[in-house]
Design a protein around this motif. Sequence first.
Motif, mmCIF file in Angstrom:
data_model
loop_
_atom_site.group_PDB
_atom_site.id
_atom_site.type_symbol
_atom_site.label_atom_id
_atom_site.label_comp_id
_atom_site.label_asym_id
_atom_site.label_seq_id
_atom_site.Cartn_x
_atom_site.Cartn_y
_atom_site.Cartn_z
ATOM 1 N N GLU A 17 0.807 -1.188 0.597
ATOM 2 C CA GLU A 17 0.052 -0.150 0.059
ATOM 3 C C GLU A 17 0.480 1.459 -0.069
ATOM 4 N N ASP A 18 0.311 2.503 -0.860
ATOM 5 C CA ASP A 18 1.750 3.372 -1.316
ATOM 6 C C ASP A 18 1.150 4.106 -0.056
ATOM 7 N N GLU A 19 -0.359 4.102 0.657
ATOM 8 C CA GLU A 19 -0.463 5.810 1.095
ATOM 9 C C GLU A 19 -0.406 5.447 2.341
ATOM 10 N N ASP A 61 -3.093 -3.401 -2.214
ATOM 11 C CA ASP A 61 -3.816 -2.256 -3.311
ATOM 12 C C ASP A 61 -3.415 -2.863 -4.558
ATOM 13 N N GLY A 63 -4.060 -0.076 -7.084
ATOM 14 C CA GLY A 63 -3.406 1.737 -7.344
ATOM 15 C C GLY A 63 -1.903 1.748 -6.577
ATOM 16 N N LYS A 110 -11.850 1.123 0.313
ATOM 17 C CA LYS A 110 -11.298 2.153 0.792
ATOM 18 C C LYS A 110 -12.429 3.327 0.611
HETATM 19 CA CA CA Z 1 -2.314 3.595 -3.923
#
Ligand code: CA
Length: 241
Positions: A17-19, A61, A63, A110
Amino acid sequence: MTKPAAASALATVLIVEDEPAIAEALAVALYREGYRCLRAGLGREARVLFRDDQPDLVLLDVGLPDGSGFDLCREWLAAAKVPTVFLTARGEEFDRVLGLELGADDYIVKPFSLREVVARVRAILRRASRARERASSDEQTPEGPALFRIDETRVRIEYCGARLELTRYEFGLLRALLAHPQRVFSRAELMDRVWADALDTGERTVDAHVKMLRAKLRAITLEHEPIVTHRGLGYSIDPCG
Ligand code: CA
């Protein structure tokens, strides 16, 4: 804080997950439940962790800054079947059929409730561990207590020793499920496999045929319930009941 269960204490969850805020919240919630957590914000980090740490489950995730979660999933599921749950943003188009075809176990939109994620993770890991136990006990008894016997040449299937009177599509549906025990088929996949030549059918057709099949199986015995419904996903079969 309650003591984590022994089985989950050993399980490792890879969070891709990039967040950072989401990744952190997931890690904290899962850690509290006794899971070991690994985190990756990029696909290339995830690949390394997946290979070196062999997680028991992946939260993925869709994206990512350096690619799509689908591509990652496709890559590593070819190497090893690890339960995977996609995380997708609301409004982001999520290709559910593609996700399921890739073998994903679930997807979560989400913003999600952490409690819900933890509950799903727990359920999927429990299911995976039961499947492993079953697989290892099947290895000990290779014949297995299979309830079904398919006679391809006479296009017949026996259930608990009794011959099933099936229509062509019921036969096709049952054979498709039995070809991959325990695998969850989406309705769309079953449509493709069984109703490829039919016109004017929808996914309701699958449900209607499953209902008929179940009635025929129950007419033979109420002891087993081999066809399993996976809510929102599709159907699987447990040929040993
Ligand atoms: Ca993302």
